[in-house]
Scaffold this motif. Structure first.
Motif, short mmCIF file in Angstrom:
data_model
loop_
_atom_site.label_atom_id
_atom_site.label_comp_id
_atom_site.label_asym_id
_atom_site.label_seq_id
_atom_site.Cartn_x
_atom_site.Cartn_y
_atom_site.Cartn_z
N ARG A 1 0.84 -1.20 0.00
CA ARG A 1 0.00 0.00 0.00
C ARG A 1 0.87 1.25 0.00
O ARG A 1 0.67 2.19 -0.75
CB ARG A 1 -0.93 -0.01 1.22
CG ARG A 1 -2.13 0.91 1.06
CD ARG A 1 -3.10 0.77 2.20
NE ARG A 1 -3.78 -0.51 2.23
CZ ARG A 1 -3.77 -1.34 3.28
NH1 ARG A 1 -3.12 -1.04 4.38
NH2 ARG A 1 -4.42 -2.49 3.22
N GLU A 2 1.90 1.22 0.84
CA GLU A 2 2.83 2.34 0.94
C GLU A 2 3.53 2.60 -0.39
O GLU A 2 3.64 3.74 -0.83
CB GLU A 2 3.85 1.98 2.04
CG GLU A 2 4.98 2.95 2.26
CD GLU A 2 4.52 4.30 2.79
OE1 GLU A 2 3.48 4.32 3.47
OE2 GLU A 2 5.20 5.31 2.50
N ARG A 3 3.92 1.55 -1.04
CA ARG A 3 4.68 1.70 -2.28
C ARG A 3 3.81 2.03 -3.48
O ARG A 3 4.32 2.35 -4.55
CB ARG A 3 5.48 0.44 -2.54
CG ARG A 3 6.55 0.26 -1.49
CD ARG A 3 7.17 -1.09 -1.57
NE ARG A 3 8.05 -1.21 -2.73
CZ ARG A 3 8.75 -2.31 -3.00
NH1 ARG A 3 8.64 -3.35 -2.23
NH2 ARG A 3 9.53 -2.35 -4.05
N THR A 4 2.50 1.90 -3.34
CA THR A 4 1.62 2.17 -4.47
C THR A 4 0.79 3.43 -4.22
O THR A 4 -0.14 3.72 -4.97
CB THR A 4 0.69 0.97 -4.75
OG1 THR A 4 -0.02 0.66 -3.55
CG2 THR A 4 1.47 -0.24 -5.18
N GLU B 1 1.26 6.52 -4.72
CA GLU B 1 1.20 7.49 -5.81
C GLU B 1 0.18 7.10 -6.88
O GLU B 1 -0.20 7.93 -7.69
CB GLU B 1 2.58 7.58 -6.48
CG GLU B 1 3.43 8.69 -5.92
CD GLU B 1 4.56 9.00 -6.87
OE1 GLU B 1 4.35 9.80 -7.79
OE2 GLU B 1 5.64 8.41 -6.69
N LEU B 2 -0.20 5.85 -6.90
CA LEU B 2 -1.19 5.41 -7.90
C LEU B 2 -2.60 5.78 -7.46
O LEU B 2 -3.57 5.48 -8.15
CB LEU B 2 -1.10 3.90 -8.12
CG LEU B 2 0.09 3.43 -8.94
CD1 LEU B 2 0.24 1.92 -8.85
CD2 LEU B 2 -0.07 3.85 -10.38
N LYS B 3 -2.71 6.42 -6.31
CA LYS B 3 -4.01 6.81 -5.76
C LYS B 3 -4.96 5.61 -5.71
O LYS B 3 -6.13 5.71 -6.01
CB LYS B 3 -4.66 7.92 -6.60
CG LYS B 3 -3.77 9.13 -6.83
CD LYS B 3 -4.30 10.34 -6.08
CE LYS B 3 -3.55 11.62 -6.40
NZ LYS B 3 -2.10 11.57 -6.17
N ALA B 4 -4.38 4.52 -5.38
CA ALA B 4 -5.17 3.29 -5.38
C ALA B 4 -5.46 2.90 -3.95
O ALA B 4 -5.29 1.77 -3.56
CB ALA B 4 -4.40 2.18 -6.07
N ASN B 5 -5.88 3.86 -3.17
CA ASN B 5 -6.09 3.60 -1.76
C ASN B 5 -7.09 2.50 -1.47
O ASN B 5 -7.32 2.16 -0.34
CB ASN B 5 -6.48 4.88 -1.03
CG ASN B 5 -5.24 5.55 -0.49
OD1 ASN B 5 -4.25 4.88 -0.22
ND2 ASN B 5 -5.28 6.87 -0.35
N ALA B 6 -7.63 1.99 -2.55
CA ALA B 6 -8.59 0.90 -2.42
C ALA B 6 -8.04 -0.16 -1.49
O ALA B 6 -6.83 -0.35 -1.41
CB ALA B 6 -8.86 0.30 -3.78
N LYS B 7 -8.93 -0.83 -0.82
CA LYS B 7 -8.42 -1.81 0.14
C LYS B 7 -7.89 -3.05 -0.57
O LYS B 7 -8.35 -3.42 -1.64
CB LYS B 7 -9.50 -2.17 1.16
CG LYS B 7 -10.76 -2.70 0.57
CD LYS B 7 -11.72 -3.05 1.70
CE LYS B 7 -12.87 -3.79 1.17
NZ LYS B 7 -14.03 -3.40 0.75
#
Ligand code: GDP
Length: 360
Positions: free
Chosen positions: A64-67, A69-75
């Motif tokens: 989650r931390e590494r992604t 920037e992809l604004k993929a806060n999806a769970k």
């Protein structure tokens, strides 16, 4: 020393997917693994990455931390991702645990400068045969003439920074490679343009040297992939455990390295594994994993566990393992189980493993 840290399970109760990396020699499999593994390991345990026996575990928080920037806060519906450590070992897609391939998902690495090569096609055929889902990493984008480095950036952002000439070369090569896949009977598309996920395989451009596209690759592996295999990843009580390697270890005798896919193992469990001279029936003397901190990992010292229940690589010490055969399933004998039946099941694996070894 005893460890009992078991990650908390998620609401859907899915297990971590198991991933392997395949492709032609020199496509960048090893480098890609180093790149996804290395970034945070230096920062100690904050990233939570642990090196296990024959595999590396990435907790969801790390991904989650590494992604971000992809604004993929999806769970993320899986606790993490287990990546098998020996890239290119084609037996890993072949290794079966009760009839299905050990790997839930593969990363097929293709060098963007070379396109499909003989071992790419060979890997592809393994994946098709095993019905294994995969993502294509179109690697070495940094070698495009004039590529501007955007360290560890999502690929969309990195591509946005490139000149017209770089984009032209990128598009030409991409189109050629999509055509080459088509010749192999596969539809492929850049993942962010892919509207038919499932029928059309995803391509993620990456650089294993400067890290562009790695966030995208990780996110695809933990977010999209599990959606396509909810049933396969649903945790079950039923034991699913595959022997990766048989090894002599000082102080422990002959041990087996296994990947526990589902279910639970306990110290003292009576187990059956497939052996060269018939089924091996023995008891688990020690359930071992490496120390979580790299620095502490003195050769030959392991953490002992009373029980282990999540997807991970484990070393098992027990008597009589010297004839065990890698690539077969491990069985536990329960109080009401018919041992003769289990012995037969264990030996069923051997013929299929031997025929696969003959063929390769
Ligand atoms: P493997 O045989 O598939 O495991 O390939 P390696 O990971 O050993 O990589 C082969 C060579 O390609 C090495 O010299 C790597 O440094 C280089 N390499 C791998 N990935 C990249 C990349 O993304 N960009 C560039 N420029 N070189 C790469």
């Amino acid at each position: 020393e005893v460890a009992d840290d078991q990650p908390v399970q998620n609401g859907l109760n899915l297990r971590s997917p198991i991933c392997c990396i395949m492709g032609h020699v020199d496509a960048g499999k090893t480098k890609l693994l180093d790149c996804i593994r290395g970034t945070r390991v230096q920062e100690g345990e904050a990233g939570g990455i642990t090196q296990q026996i024959g595999a590396t575990y990435f907790p969801a928080e790390n991904i989650r931390e590494r992604t971000k920037e992809l604004k993929a806060n999806a769970k993320l519906n899986v606790p993490g991702l287990l990546v098998i450590d020996t890239p290119g070992h084609k037996s890993f897609t072949n290794l079966r645990s009760r009839g299905s391939s050990l790997c839930d998902i593969a990363v097929l690495v293709v060098d963007i400068m070379h396109g499909l090569e003989p071992q790419t096609i060979e890997s592809l055929n393994f994946l098709k045969k095993g019905n294994t889902n995969f993502v294509i990493a179109l690697n070495k984008v940094d070698r495009l003439y004039g590529w501007k480095t955007c360290r560890n950036a999502p690929i969309g952002k990195a591509i946005g920074q490139q000149s017209k000439d770089v984009m032209m070369e990128f598009n030409t090569r991409l189109t050629q490679i999509i055509t080459q896949f088509k010749e192999q009977g596969l539809n492929t598309e850049l993942y962010y343009k892919n509207k038919e996920m499932g029928d059309t395989y995803n391509i993620v451009p990456t650089s294993a040297i400067s890290g562009e596209g790695i966030p995208d690759l990780l996110l695809l592996l933990v977010q999209w992939a599990p959606k396509t295999m909810i049933k396969r990843l649903t945790c079950s009580e039923k034991l699913q455990c595959t022997v990766l390697e048989v090894k002599v270890v000082e102080g422990h005798g002959t041990t087996i390295d296994v990947v526990l896919v589902n279910g639970m193992l306990h110290e003292g469990d009576r187990i059956v594994v497939c052996g060269m001279q018939g089924p091996v029936v023995t008891s688990i003397r020690a359930l071992l994993t490496p120390h979580p901190m790299r620095e502490l990992r003195v050769k030959g010292t392991y953490l002992h566990h009373k029980e282990i229940k999540v997807v991970q690589g484990i070393k098992i010490a027990a008597q009589g393992l010297q004839h065990a055969i890698a690539g077969t399933s491990l069985y536990v004998v329960g109080p009401n189980d018919d041992i003769e039946y289990i012995k037969e099941s264990a030996m069923d694996d051997v013929n299929s493993v031997i025929s696969r070894i003959d063929k390769s």
